[in-house]
Design a protein around this motif. Structure first.
Motif, PDB file in Angstrom:
ATOM      1  N   ARG A 180       0.840  -1.195   0.000  1.00 55.67           N
ATOM      2  CA  ARG A 180       0.000   0.000   0.000  1.00 55.67           C
ATOM      3  C   ARG A 180       0.879   1.250   0.000  1.00 55.67           C
ATOM      4  N   ILE A 181       0.487   2.238  -0.767  1.00 57.52           N
ATOM      5  CA  ILE A 181       1.159   3.527  -0.697  1.00 57.52           C
ATOM      6  C   ILE A 181       0.937   4.076   0.705  1.00 57.52           C
ATOM      7  N   GLY A 182       1.994   4.557   1.313  1.00 55.68           N
ATOM      8  CA  GLY A 182       1.936   5.069   2.675  1.00 55.68           C
ATOM      9  C   GLY A 182       2.304   4.049   3.736  1.00 55.68           C
ATOM     10  N   ALA A 183       2.419   2.763   3.364  1.00 48.69           N
ATOM     11  CA  ALA A 183       2.786   1.729   4.342  1.00 48.69           C
ATOM     12  C   ALA A 183       4.168   2.023   4.909  1.00 48.69           C
ATOM     13  N   ARG A 184       4.310   1.838   6.206  1.00 50.87           N
ATOM     14  CA  ARG A 184       5.602   2.061   6.858  1.00 50.87           C
ATOM     15  C   ARG A 184       6.502   0.848   6.643  1.00 50.87           C
ATOM     16  N   VAL A 185       7.751   1.133   6.290  1.00 48.55           N
ATOM     17  CA  VAL A 185       8.712   0.080   5.999  1.00 48.55           C
ATOM     18  C   VAL A 185      10.023   0.340   6.727  1.00 48.55           C
ATOM     19  N   GLN A 186      10.817  -0.726   6.831  1.00 54.43           N
ATOM     20  CA  GLN A 186      12.130  -0.685   7.472  1.00 54.43           C
ATOM     21  C   GLN A 186      13.127  -1.352   6.533  1.00 54.43           C
ATOM     22  N   VAL A 187      14.299  -0.768   6.390  1.00 57.40           N
ATOM     23  CA  VAL A 187      15.313  -1.334   5.506  1.00 57.40           C
ATOM     24  C   VAL A 187      15.882  -2.618   6.104  1.00 57.40           C
ATOM     25  N   VAL A 188      16.215  -3.562   5.244  1.00 54.50           N
ATOM     26  CA  VAL A 188      16.935  -4.781   5.601  1.00 54.50           C
ATOM     27  C   VAL A 188      17.974  -5.027   4.526  1.00 54.50           C
ATOM     28  N   PHE A 189      18.982  -5.766   4.882  1.00 54.39           N
ATOM     29  CA  PHE A 189      20.036  -6.104   3.925  1.00 54.39           C
ATOM     30  C   PHE A 189      20.212  -7.608   3.913  1.00 54.39           C
ATOM     31  N   PRO A 190      20.257  -8.224   2.732  1.00 51.04           N
ATOM     32  CA  PRO A 190      20.514  -9.672   2.671  1.00 51.04           C
ATOM     33  C   PRO A 190      21.840  -9.980   3.363  1.00 51.04           C
ATOM     34  N   THR A 191      21.926 -11.159   3.966  1.00 48.87           N
ATOM     35  CA  THR A 191      23.150 -11.509   4.691  1.00 48.87           C
ATOM     36  C   THR A 191      24.221 -12.099   3.790  1.00 48.87           C
ATOM     37  N   ALA A 192      23.868 -12.465   2.577  1.00 48.88           N
ATOM     38  CA  ALA A 192      24.838 -13.080   1.667  1.00 48.88           C
ATOM     39  C   ALA A 192      24.906 -12.281   0.370  1.00 48.88           C
ATOM     40  N   GLY A 193      25.935 -12.552  -0.377  1.00 49.63           N
ATOM     41  CA  GLY A 193      26.082 -11.934  -1.687  1.00 49.63           C
ATOM     42  C   GLY A 193      27.193 -10.904  -1.717  1.00 49.63           C
ATOM     43  N   ASP A 194      27.681 -10.656  -2.925  1.00 46.91           N
ATOM     44  CA  ASP A 194      28.766  -9.697  -3.107  1.00 46.91           C
ATOM     45  C   ASP A 194      28.292  -8.265  -2.868  1.00 46.91           C
ATOM     46  N   VAL A 195      27.083  -7.961  -3.339  1.00 42.99           N
ATOM     47  CA  VAL A 195      26.510  -6.630  -3.177  1.00 42.99           C
ATOM     48  C   VAL A 195      25.264  -6.764  -2.328  1.00 42.99           C
ATOM     49  N   ARG A 196      25.188  -5.985  -1.272  1.00 42.79           N
ATOM     50  CA  ARG A 196      24.031  -6.043  -0.376  1.00 42.79           C
ATOM     51  C   ARG A 196      23.093  -4.903  -0.723  1.00 42.79           C
ATOM     52  N   LEU A 197      22.150  -5.194  -1.606  1.00 40.60           N
ATOM     53  CA  LEU A 197      21.173  -4.193  -2.005  1.00 40.60           C
ATOM     54  C   LEU A 197      20.165  -3.966  -0.889  1.00 40.60           C
ATOM     55  N   PRO A 198      19.875  -2.707  -0.569  1.00 36.33           N
ATOM     56  CA  PRO A 198      18.845  -2.460   0.434  1.00 36.33           C
ATOM     57  C   PRO A 198      17.497  -2.985  -0.056  1.00 36.33           C
ATOM     58  N   ARG A 199      16.797  -3.663   0.830  1.00 34.94           N
ATOM     59  CA  ARG A 199      15.425  -4.113   0.587  1.00 34.94           C
ATOM     60  C   ARG A 199      14.595  -3.610   1.754  1.00 34.94           C
ATOM     61  N   TRP A 200      13.300  -3.830   1.694  1.00 36.79           N
ATOM     62  CA  TRP A 200      12.401  -3.252   2.680  1.00 36.79           C
ATOM     63  C   TRP A 200      11.427  -4.285   3.201  1.00 36.79           C
ATOM     64  N   THR A 201      11.094  -4.188   4.491  1.00 32.43           N
ATOM     65  CA  THR A 201      10.066  -5.033   5.099  1.00 32.43           C
ATOM     66  C   THR A 201       8.992  -4.112   5.676  1.00 32.43           C
ATOM     67  N   LEU A 202       7.782  -4.643   5.756  1.00 34.65           N
ATOM     68  CA  LEU A 202       6.706  -3.893   6.392  1.00 34.65           C
ATOM     69  C   LEU A 202       6.996  -3.785   7.892  1.00 34.65           C
ATOM     70  N   GLU A 203       6.766  -2.625   8.485  1.00 32.59           N
ATOM     71  CA  GLU A 203       7.004  -2.474   9.928  1.00 32.59           C
ATOM     72  C   GLU A 203       6.016  -3.322  10.724  1.00 32.59           C
ATOM     73  N   ARG A 204       4.810  -3.470  10.206  1.00 30.03           N
ATOM     74  CA  ARG A 204       3.797  -4.307  10.858  1.00 30.03           C
ATOM     75  C   ARG A 204       3.411  -5.429   9.908  1.00 30.03           C
ATOM     76  N   PRO A 205       4.054  -6.589  10.062  1.00 31.71           N
ATOM     77  CA  PRO A 205       3.753  -7.692   9.137  1.00 31.71           C
ATOM     78  C   PRO A 205       2.385  -8.224   9.301  1.00 31.71           C
TER      79      PRO A 205
END
Length: 141
Positions: A116-141
């Motif tokens: 949803r537009i406006g949903a609150r999110v928090q950044v996460v980073f994968p634990t593996a890989g050469d490049v750790r691209l920022p990804r996002w999780t919902l603050e309230r799953p």
């Protein structure tokens, strides 16, 4: 996945991401946060900068669901979401990424009806890989 092109201005962003930190460039003269990184402040024209850690929180500003045809490396992953996140500390800064259920979860791990537009999110980073691209999780799953 495609790897980012790292230039001199943006290299620190990727170095911090590799450590699991979301930092953005700030002008050392006027303090204005800016992204993408660049050598000169667009506000005061100073060439002095520093990297400030953010809370990693934000809101979904926009999103799309990507469907084929896509670049060949991405076709097998489709359909998947691409979100634009407005940072809590700096609403004018928006980062592009994916919404996932956890740091190592695959693309598409969050049902698209939950995005949803406006949903609150928090950044996460994968634990593996050469490049750790920022990804996002919902603050309230």
């Amino acid at each position: 996945m495609l790897t980012p092109v790292v230039d001199d201005d943006g290299a620190p962003f990727w170095e911090y991401a590799a450590r699991g930190e979301l930092r953005v460039q700030a002008c050392a003269g006027c303090g204005e946060l800016r992204f993408p990184p660049r050598p000169c402040c667009p506000h005061c024209h100073s060439f002095d900068s520093e990297w400030r850690q953010t809370s990693g929180r934000g809101r979904v500003w926009s999103y799309v669901i990507a469907h084929p045809p896509l670049l060949p490396d991405y076709a097998a992953l489709a359909p998947y979401d691409v979100i634009v996140v407005e940072l809590a500390e700096a609403p004018r800064i928006r980062l592009v990424g994916n919404l996932v259920s956890g740091p190592d979860a695959p693309l598409g791990s969050v049902p698209r009806e939950r995005i949803r537009i406006g949903a609150r999110v928090q950044v996460v980073f994968p634990t593996a890989g050469d490049v750790r691209l920022p990804r996002w999780t919902l603050e309230r799953p």
